[in-house]
Structures are given as structure tokens and as C-alpha cells.
Motif scaffolding. Structure first.
Motif, PDB file in Angstrom:
ATOM      1  N   UNK A  67      38.064  19.932   6.653  1.00  0.00           N
ATOM      2  CA  UNK A  67      38.620  21.188   6.163  1.00  0.00           C
ATOM      3  C   UNK A  67      38.090  21.569   4.797  1.00  0.00           C
ATOM      4  N   UNK A  68      37.295  20.677   4.165  1.00  0.00           N
ATOM      5  CA  UNK A  68      36.780  20.983   2.843  1.00  0.00           C
ATOM      6  C   UNK A  68      35.891  22.219   2.904  1.00  0.00           C
ATOM      7  N   UNK A  69      35.969  23.079   1.894  1.00  0.00           N
ATOM      8  CA  UNK A  69      35.106  24.240   1.874  1.00  0.00           C
ATOM      9  C   UNK A  69      33.659  23.832   1.653  1.00  0.00           C
ATOM     10  N   UNK A  70      32.757  24.611   2.248  1.00  0.00           N
ATOM     11  CA  UNK A  70      31.338  24.347   2.057  1.00  0.00           C
ATOM     12  C   UNK A  70      30.984  24.521   0.583  1.00  0.00           C
ATOM     13  N   UNK A  71      30.185  23.624   0.074  1.00  0.00           N
ATOM     14  CA  UNK A  71      29.805  23.689  -1.328  1.00  0.00           C
ATOM     15  C   UNK A  71      28.314  23.447  -1.440  1.00  0.00           C
ATOM     16  N   UNK A  72      27.770  23.785  -2.578  1.00  0.00           N
ATOM     17  CA  UNK A  72      26.339  23.681  -2.805  1.00  0.00           C
ATOM     18  C   UNK A  72      26.092  22.867  -4.057  1.00  0.00           C
ATOM     19  N   UNK A  73      24.917  22.221  -4.104  1.00  0.00           N
ATOM     20  CA  UNK A  73      24.557  21.453  -5.285  1.00  0.00           C
ATOM     21  C   UNK A  73      24.483  22.343  -6.514  1.00  0.00           C
ATOM     22  N   UNK A  74      24.252  23.634  -6.295  1.00  0.00           N
ATOM     23  CA  UNK A  74      24.145  24.556  -7.430  1.00  0.00           C
ATOM     24  C   UNK A  74      25.494  24.789  -8.105  1.00  0.00           C
ATOM     25  N   UNK A  75      26.593  24.398  -7.451  1.00  0.00           N
ATOM     26  CA  UNK A  75      27.901  24.490  -8.097  1.00  0.00           C
ATOM     27  C   UNK A  75      28.006  23.538  -9.282  1.00  0.00           C
ATOM     28  N   UNK A  76      27.158  22.518  -9.298  1.00  0.00           N
ATOM     29  CA  UNK A  76      27.149  21.605 -10.440  1.00  0.00           C
ATOM     30  C   UNK A  76      26.694  22.297 -11.715  1.00  0.00           C
ATOM     31  N   UNK A  77      26.072  23.477 -11.559  1.00  0.00           N
ATOM     32  CA  UNK A  77      25.537  24.195 -12.717  1.00  0.00           C
ATOM     33  C   UNK A  77      26.391  25.401 -13.099  1.00  0.00           C
ATOM     34  N   UNK A  78      27.607  25.485 -12.559  1.00  0.00           N
ATOM     35  CA  UNK A  78      28.529  26.537 -12.992  1.00  0.00           C
ATOM     36  C   UNK A  78      28.937  26.262 -14.436  1.00  0.00           C
ATOM     37  N   UNK A  79      29.357  27.286 -15.180  1.00  0.00           N
ATOM     38  CA  UNK A  79      29.628  27.110 -16.615  1.00  0.00           C
ATOM     39  C   UNK A  79      30.557  25.950 -16.952  1.00  0.00           C
ATOM     40  N   UNK A  80      31.582  25.732 -16.131  1.00  0.00           N
ATOM     41  CA  UNK A  80      32.537  24.677 -16.456  1.00  0.00           C
ATOM     42  C   UNK A  80      31.970  23.282 -16.228  1.00  0.00           C
ATOM     43  N   UNK A  81      31.004  23.146 -15.313  1.00  0.00           N
ATOM     44  CA  UNK A  81      30.456  21.838 -14.970  1.00  0.00           C
ATOM     45  C   UNK A  81      29.084  21.585 -15.575  1.00  0.00           C
ATOM     46  N   UNK A 128      29.632  13.070 -26.785  1.00  0.00           N
ATOM     47  CA  UNK A 128      31.085  13.082 -26.991  1.00  0.00           C
ATOM     48  C   UNK A 128      31.707  14.458 -26.775  1.00  0.00           C
ATOM     49  N   UNK A 129      30.912  15.523 -26.923  1.00  0.00           N
ATOM     50  CA  UNK A 129      31.444  16.881 -26.763  1.00  0.00           C
ATOM     51  C   UNK A 129      31.219  17.429 -25.353  1.00  0.00           C
ATOM     52  N   UNK A 130      30.141  17.020 -24.720  1.00  0.00           N
ATOM     53  CA  UNK A 130      29.791  17.612 -23.429  1.00  0.00           C
ATOM     54  C   UNK A 130      30.295  16.828 -22.222  1.00  0.00           C
ATOM     55  N   UNK A 131      30.546  15.543 -22.390  1.00  0.00           N
ATOM     56  CA  UNK A 131      31.042  14.743 -21.269  1.00  0.00           C
ATOM     57  C   UNK A 131      32.568  14.766 -21.231  1.00  0.00           C
ATOM     58  N   UNK A 132      33.158  14.722 -20.042  1.00  0.00           N
ATOM     59  CA  UNK A 132      34.616  14.757 -19.944  1.00  0.00           C
ATOM     60  C   UNK A 132      35.239  13.449 -20.420  1.00  0.00           C
ATOM     61  N   UNK A 187      27.824  21.409 -18.676  1.00  0.00           N
ATOM     62  CA  UNK A 187      27.633  20.398 -19.739  1.00  0.00           C
ATOM     63  C   UNK A 187      27.533  18.976 -19.201  1.00  0.00           C
ATOM     64  N   UNK A 188      28.465  18.605 -18.308  1.00  0.00           N
ATOM     65  CA  UNK A 188      28.424  17.247 -17.755  1.00  0.00           C
ATOM     66  C   UNK A 188      27.179  17.046 -16.912  1.00  0.00           C
ATOM     67  N   UNK A 189      26.784  18.058 -16.154  1.00  0.00           N
ATOM     68  CA  UNK A 189      25.596  17.941 -15.301  1.00  0.00           C
ATOM     69  C   UNK A 189      24.342  17.722 -16.144  1.00  0.00           C
ATOM     70  N   UNK A 190      24.239  18.444 -17.250  1.00  0.00           N
ATOM     71  CA  UNK A 190      23.078  18.280 -18.127  1.00  0.00           C
ATOM     72  C   UNK A 190      23.011  16.876 -18.703  1.00  0.00           C
ATOM     73  N   UNK A 191      24.158  16.328 -19.095  1.00  0.00           N
ATOM     74  CA  UNK A 191      24.172  15.004 -19.695  1.00  0.00           C
ATOM     75  C   UNK A 191      23.903  13.911 -18.657  1.00  0.00           C
ATOM     76  N   UNK A 192      24.599  13.982 -17.516  1.00  0.00           N
ATOM     77  CA  UNK A 192      24.434  12.943 -16.501  1.00  0.00           C
ATOM     78  C   UNK A 192      23.061  13.032 -15.841  1.00  0.00           C
TER      79      UNK A 192
END
Length: 473
Positions: free
Chosen positions: A8-22, A195-199, A24-29
Motif C-alpha cells: 500500500x506504500x505510495x510510489x516514490x522516486x529516488x529524486x525525492x531524496x533531493x527535496x528541500x527538506x531531505x 552538525x547542521x545538515x545531518x539530522x 541537506x542529509x542527502x548531500x552529506x550522506x
């Protein structure tokens, strides 16, 4: 989570990792994985230049061996770090250590100092690689966990394609030093920003002592099997692999009997699904690394140039990347089926290589070279099809108190699978004709037996994957 929930999970894309809220973490990891991947291939390319500039040819193999062993130790550090050090603190340490190692390499006057720098660099790289998985559950919602693994696979795929070319830019004279210098400011910047960009990540590890004995046994195994991959003498190579296998066996026995564990609970018991997931991961990397002989067979048997053989071999990495994006949106039963399909494709690809790569085709006939190239692509495709879902299964199976152990084990298994695969591939190829009688006949025999033998662990992965299908694990 049940299969119905996953379906039942909604379809998602790898590009969602680059949405504004995510983002910073994506860039660091993703940035940590990028540093590890790019530097690995650049260093492999410039290593001969280092020897020409400052000497140290007898020590050349240790440039990679020490890096791999230290990277394993770095990944273990993530799970065994001091109590009170959070994941963000570990990231800062990893980035600073990686930058320090790069600086040591850049300033090295002799090969011995380069080796010291590579060990330091490897330790930092291992920390960053393990943190990429350890942070997933804090950085992203659960439906995006496979997408994060897909991104990491894409990074390695791109590094495989671009790393050697980038290394070629630093291959003249003392220019190899710049291949390390450019990493230093990047590592420092990542340490400052993390320290600022990672959760924020809660340290929810279970209390316990550091499993020193298991760590030592694992490092002995990694060092010996890595050295085995570099020696030519068959008896010595086989002895080193045997010692490595013994060391791993002792480590697993210690894990099973003791209460102070390096791995998650059940990781050494095949009756437990987490153990079967880890077995599949190890075996897939074990098979995949046999691609190190593909350029030689292409040039010797199919008459292609070194440049073309390099591009053809890159099809393995390209296949992994394509498959990772293709299967990244699968969930539930379809994700489990993707793991099974990937294992089947991987096994069949090695059989096709044993058939078409092991041919005398000096005129580079496409009727023979074409199927071999497809097999190379599918060799990577098989791994990429199920890898992200294997990672997700691990993170879902283990308890929250053992997530850091589970994440560190993923990176460790990647290193172990690659090191053992390379060493065993060398034993198979050298003992089936590559050296004696050598030439066309010897290469045909070596290529046939190497990839026929590599199909056997592929069968093991299929059997294990079938037990992981929904409702059977």
C-alpha cells in the motif's frame, strides 16, 4: 511492516531524496560515499605514478590492502564508538580523519608515508560508508530507505566510470599529489557542515563491551585475504586464503557462543533471515569482483584495445546503476521477487561469460563479443536489482538497539566479499591456465573455469533468496 502495508506504500522516486527538506542529509550522506568511491578509483589509477615518482614498488600492493583493512575497522567503529558519541559526532570524526589521511598522502616523501596516509584515509572512509546506512532511518521515512541505497549504488556506478578518467588527469610526474590534495578541503567542509545538515540521531545502542576478539579476527582475515589477492605464488596465495577462512570461522564461532557480539543477533545462524540476507550480500560481491579479469580476457582473447576493454568492463557498473533505479520503487512481494530475480540473473550472467568470454575471437566478432558484453551488463544488473532491498530488509529485521551493528556489517561485508572474491578468482584463474600454459589456450581455459566456478555461489544466493520471499522468512 506486513506485505499488505508495503504494497500500500505510495510510489516514490529516488529524486525525492533531493527535496528541500531531505537535500541537506542527502548531500552529506551521498557526499561521504562519493569521497570513498571516487578516491578509491583515482588512487588505483595514480598508484603507478606514485611509484615512478618516489619509488616503493615492493610496497605497491599495500596501497589498497591497508586502505581496505582500515575501512573495515572504520565501519566497525560506527557500531562500537564510545558511549555518548552520536552519529553526527562520528561523521565529523570520519570526515576529519579522511581529510587528514589525504593530506598525509599528498605530502608523503616516501612510499611508507603514503601507506600510513592510506591507512588513516581508509579508517575515515569506512566510518563515512557505514554512516551512510546508519543514518538512513533517521534521515528518511521508511519508504525511501531503498531509494537511499539506490543513490549509493548510482554513486559507485558513476565513480567506476569517471574515477579512472579523473585519475588519468593526475598521472604525470608529481601531479598525483593533487589527487589527494583536492580531497582535503572537501573533507574539512563536510566536517564543519555535518552538525547542521545531518539530522539528530538518538544513540539507542544496547550497552555492552567492545568485542575485541571478533574485531581482531576479522582484521586478520581482511589483511590476509587482501594480501592473497596480490601475490603470484599459488601455494602462498592458497595458504593466505586458508588462514583468512579460519580466522573468519573462529570469529563466527565466537559470535555464536558469546554474549558480547560484533554482529546483530542471529547474523551467524542461517535459520535467521538476517544471516541469509548477509550471506546473499557477501556472495553477490564475491561473484561480482571477478570482473577484474574481464579486461585481460577481452584484450587477449577478443583483440580489443585497452581503452575499449575498459569501457566494456564498465558495463558491469552501468548494469548495477540501471537496475538500482529500475527496482527502487518496488515494495513488498515485488521487492522480494526482485532479490530472487537478481540472484538468478547474476548466476546466469556468469554462465554466459564462461561460454562467450572464453572464446578465441581475435577478430572481435560481434556474434561472440556481443553476448559477452550483454553478460557483463547483466552481471551488474543482477546485483543492482536486489541490493537496495537487501539493505532495507536488514534495517527492518534487526532491532533498533542493533541498527548501528547492522549498518556497519553491510559495509564490512562489501569489503570482505570483494577481498575474498578477488583472491579466490586469482587462485582459480592462475590454476586453470592463465599462467601455465598461458597464451590463448591458457586464457580460454582460465576464463571458462573462473566464471563456471563463480556460478556456484550464484546458486547459493538463489536458494537463500527464495527463503526470503514474503511469508517465508
Amino acid at each position: 511492516m506486513t506485505s499488505a502495508d508495503q504494497a500500500a506504500e505510495p510510489q516514490s522516486s529516488v529524486f525525492q531524496l533531493f527535496t528541500p527538506s531531505l537535500l541537506p542529509a542527502t548531500l552529506m550522506l551521498g557526499g561521504g560515499v562519493t569521497l570513498y568511491a571516487i578516491e578509491s578509483y583515482i588512487t588505483a589509477t595514480v598508484a603507478p605514478s606514485i611509484v615512478r615518482d618516489i619509488g616503493g614498488l615492493p610496497l605497491l600492493a599495500w596501497v589498497t590492502t591497508l586502505f581496505v583493512a582500515a575501512a573495515v575497522l572504520g565501519s566497525i567503529f560506527v557500531a562500537t564508538r564510545p558511549r555518548g558519541m552520536g552519529l553526527r559526532g562520528a561523521y565529523v570524526c570520519g570526515a576529519l580523519i579522511f581529510a587528514t589521511g589525504s593530506l598525509i598522502c599528498a605530502a608523503a616523501p616516501v612510499m611508507e608515508v603514503v601507506l600510513a596516509g592510506r591507512a588513516v584515509q581508509g579508517f575515515g572512509a569506512g566510518i563515512l560508508a557505514a554512516l551512510a546506512y546508519a543514518f538512513v532511518r533517521f534521515a528518511y521515512p521508511e519508504p525511501l530507505w531503498p531509494k537511499a541505497s539506490t543513490l549509493y549504488a548510482a554513486i559507485w556506478g558513476v565513480a567506476t566510470l569517471l574515477g579512472p578518467s579523473a585519475g588519468g588527469l593526475f598521472s604525470q610526474g608529481s601531479a598525483w599529489r593533487y589527487a589527494f590534495i583536492i580531497i582535503v578541503p572537501l573533507g574539512l567542509l563536510m566536517a564543519v557542515l555535518s552538525p547542521w545538515l545531518l539530522p539528530k540521531a538518538t544513540d539507542d545502542r544496547a550497552h555492552g563491551k567492545t568485542p575485541v576478539l571478533q574485531i581482531c579476527l576479522l582484521l586478520v582475515a581482511v589483511l590476509f585475504v587482501s594480501i592473497a589477492g596480490t601475490v603470484e605464488h599459488m601455494v602462498t596465495k592458497a595458504a593466505l586464503i586458508a588462514v583468512s577462512v579460519l580466522s573468519i570461522s573462529l570469529m563466527l564461532v565466537t559470535e555464536r557462543r558469546g554474549n558480547n557480539r560484533l554482529l546483530p543477533t542471529g547474523a551467524v545462524m542461517l535459520a535467521k533471515p538476517v544471516a541469509r540476507v548477509y550471506l546473499i550480500m557477501f556472495a553477490l560481491l564475491f561473484i561480482l569482483v571477478s570482473d577484474i579479469y574481464i579486461p585481460y580476457f577481452l584484450q587477449t582473447l577478443h583483440g580489443v584495445t585497452p581503452l575499449i576493454s575498459g569501457y566494456l568492463t564498465a558495463l558491469v557498473a552501468l548494469g548495477w546503476t540501471i537496475a538500482a533505479f529500475f527496482s527502487g520503487s518496488l515494495t513488498g512481494r515485488r521487492a522480494s521477487n526482485a532479490i530472487v530475480a537478481g540472484c538468478i540473473i547474476e548466476a546466469l550472467a556468469t554462465v554466459f561469460l564462461a561460454t562467450f568470454l572464453a572464446r578465441d575471437n581475435q577478430m572481435a566478432s560481434l556474434a561472440i563479443l556481443g553476448p559477452a558484453a550483454v553478460a557483463m551488463l547483466m552481471m551488474g544488473f543482477g546485483v543492482g536489482l536486489g541490493w537496495a532491498h537487501l539493505v532495507t530488509k536488514v534495517l527492518r529485521i534487526v532491532s533498533s538497539a542493533e541498527q548501528d551493528k547492522a549498518s556497519a556489517a553491510i559495509s564490512t561485508l562489501q569489503s570482505l566479499g570483494g577481498a575474498f572474491g578477488a583472491a579466490v578468482a586469482g587462485v582459480i584463474a592462475n590454476s586453470t591456465g592463465l599462467v601455465t600454459p598461458g597464451g590463448i589456450a591458457g586464457s580460454i581455459s582460465a576464463a571458462h573455469w573462473l566464471y563456471a566456478a563463480m556460478a556456484l555461489p550464484g546458486i547459493v544466493t538463489i536458494a537463500a533468496a527464495l527463503t526470503l520471499r514474503e511469508g517465508r522468512n
